[in-house]
Design an enzyme around this catalytic site. Structure first.
Site, PDB file in Angstrom:
ATOM      1  N   ASN A 163       8.246   4.001  -1.885  1.00 39.44           N
ATOM      2  CA  ASN A 163       8.885   3.096  -1.215  1.00 39.44           C
ATOM      3  C   ASN A 163      10.134   2.732  -2.245  1.00 39.44           C
ATOM      4  O   ASN A 163      10.411   1.561  -2.867  1.00 39.44           O
ATOM      5  CB  ASN A 163       8.138   1.616  -1.364  1.00 39.44           C
ATOM      6  CG  ASN A 163       9.201   0.677  -0.243  1.00 39.44           C
ATOM      7  OD1 ASN A 163      10.338   0.369  -0.337  1.00 39.44           O
ATOM      8  ND2 ASN A 163       8.466   0.054   1.433  1.00 39.44           N
ATOM      9  N   LYS A 178      11.337  -1.251  -2.131  1.00 34.68           N
ATOM     10  CA  LYS A 178      10.488  -1.651  -4.221  1.00 34.68           C
ATOM     11  C   LYS A 178      10.640  -1.695  -5.143  1.00 34.68           C
ATOM     12  O   LYS A 178      11.399  -2.468  -6.154  1.00 34.68           O
ATOM     13  CB  LYS A 178       8.922  -1.123  -3.592  1.00 34.68           C
ATOM     14  CG  LYS A 178       8.444  -1.989  -2.645  1.00 34.68           C
ATOM     15  CD  LYS A 178       6.529  -1.233  -2.293  1.00 34.68           C
ATOM     16  CE  LYS A 178       5.867  -1.260  -1.822  1.00 34.68           C
ATOM     17  NZ  LYS A 178       4.303  -1.199  -2.181  1.00 34.68           N
ATOM     18  N   ASP A 232       1.052  -3.705  -3.812  1.00 36.04           N
ATOM     19  CA  ASP A 232       0.534  -3.110  -3.138  1.00 36.04           C
ATOM     20  C   ASP A 232       1.156  -4.552  -2.060  1.00 36.04           C
ATOM     21  O   ASP A 232       0.481  -5.181  -2.975  1.00 36.04           O
ATOM     22  CB  ASP A 232      -0.717  -2.744  -2.570  1.00 36.04           C
ATOM     23  CG  ASP A 232      -0.779  -2.074  -1.223  1.00 36.04           C
ATOM     24  OD1 ASP A 232      -0.894  -1.055  -1.135  1.00 36.04           O
ATOM     25  OD2 ASP A 232      -1.734  -2.975  -0.378  1.00 36.04           O
ATOM     26  N   GLY A 240      11.579  -3.543   5.676  1.00 39.72           N
ATOM     27  CA  GLY A 240       9.627  -3.889   6.367  1.00 39.72           C
ATOM     28  C   GLY A 240      10.742  -5.438   8.007  1.00 39.72           C
ATOM     29  O   GLY A 240      10.925  -5.054   8.741  1.00 39.72           O
ATOM     30  N   ASP A 275      11.044  -8.129   7.010  1.00 43.07           N
ATOM     31  CA  ASP A 275      12.886  -8.356   6.972  1.00 43.07           C
ATOM     32  C   ASP A 275      13.615  -9.711   7.677  1.00 43.07           C
ATOM     33  O   ASP A 275      13.372 -10.562   7.991  1.00 43.07           O
ATOM     34  CB  ASP A 275      13.680  -8.252   5.278  1.00 43.07           C
ATOM     35  CG  ASP A 275      12.908  -8.162   3.952  1.00 43.07           C
ATOM     36  OD1 ASP A 275      11.681  -8.973   4.116  1.00 43.07           O
ATOM     37  OD2 ASP A 275      13.755  -7.640   3.565  1.00 43.07           O
TER      38      ASP A 275
END
Ligand code: ITT
Length: 204
Positions: free
Chosen positions: A23, A26, A79, A160, A162
Site C-alpha cells: 500500500n 501507507k 495492519d 481508503g 478517509d
C-alpha cells in the site's frame, strides 16, 4: 540470519527500516510522519502474503516477519482498519476487502454507507498496529483515532475510508482535512510516535 541492530547510516542516530506493504499510501504517510533520520524502504513480496490472522496484530506480525526473513534487516509490518461499533466492529481486519474482490476503496465506502443507512450511532475508529521485527524479536505499537462516519463522501485527499471518516474535534473528513492534519492525529501517527520513542530509547 546474523543478528542485526537497526541499520545505522554514517551519521549517528540515522537508521533504515523496511516496510512490508503493497500500500503506497501507507508508505507515503509513514515517510511523512517519521523524521528524516529514519528512512523507510518498501518491500513488496513477489507472492501475496496471506493475511490469515483475525487480529490487526496477528496480520502485522505476519507481514513484518515475511520481510525480515526475506531481507534480513529490521522490518515493519502494518495492519490497519476501520471499526464501527454499530456494525459489530466491521469492517475491522477485513477493511481492505470489505466489498470483496476486486478490491476497491469506492466499493468499500458505498457498502459501509449502505450498511449504516438509518443508524443513529455513527461512531467509528481507525486502528493501526505496527510490528517491528529485528534480531528475530518483535515489538508492537498500536494507535487509534476516534471519530464518526459521514452520511456521504466528502473530500478527495488520502485513501481508503478517509472520505467518510470525520475525526473527533473536527467537522470535516480526513479527505478534506488533508495530510497536515491527518498525519498529526491519525491512528498511524499515534502508533509511529510510540515506535519513535522506542527507537530513540534503543539507539540512545
Ligand atoms: P498491506 O497489507 O500491503 O500493507 P493493505 O492496504 O492491504 O496493504 P491492510 O490489510 O492493513 O493494508 O488494510 C488496511 C485497509 O484499512 C486499507 O486498505 C483501508 O481500506 C483501511 N485504512 C487503513 N488506514 C486507513 C487510513 O489512514 N485512511 C483510510 N483508510 C484506511
Amino acid at each position: 540470519f546474523a543478528l542485526e541492530r537497526p541499520q545505522k547510516l554514517e551519521k549517528s542516530g540515522w537508521m533504515k527500516l523496511l516496510l512490508s506493504s503493497r500500500n503506497l499510501h501507507k508508505l507515503e504517510e509513514i515517510r511523512a510522519i517519521l523524521p528524516a533520520t529514519i528512512t523507510v524502504d518498501p518491500w513488496e513480496s513477489d507472492v501475496e502474503i496471506e493475511e490469515s490472522a483475525d487480529t490487526f496484530e496477528g496480520n502485522a506480525l505476519i507481514k513484518a516477519y515475511a520481510g525480515w526473513q526475506q531481507k534480513g534487516i529490521p522490518c515493519l509490518g502494518e495492519d490497519s482498519g476501520l471499526s464501527v461499533p454499530a456494525l459489530g466492529g466491521a469492517p475491522g481486519v477485513l477493511s481492505a476487502r470489505f466489498a470483496r474482490e476486486p478490491r476497491s476503496d469506492f466499493a468499500n465506502i458505498q457498502l459501509l454507507l449502505k450498511q449504516m443507512d438509518g443508524l443513529h450511532d455513527r461512531s467509528a475508529y481507525f486502528t493501526t498496529v505496527l510490528v517491528l521485527v529485528m534480531n528475530g524479536n518483535e515489538f508492537c505499537f498500536e494507535g487509534r483515532v476516534d471519530g464518526r462516519i459521514a452520511t456521504d463522501i466528502q473530500g478527495e485527499m488520502g485513501f481508503g475510508y478517509d472520505p467518510v471518516f470525520i475525526p473527533e474535534g473536527y467537522d470535516q473528513t480526513f479527505a478534506e482535512l488533508g495530510p497536515s492534519i491527518k498525519n498529526h492525529i491519525s491512528h498511524r501517527a499515534r502508533a509511529l510516535s510510540k515506535l519513535m520513542a522506542f527507537l530513540n530509547a534503543f539507539s540512545g
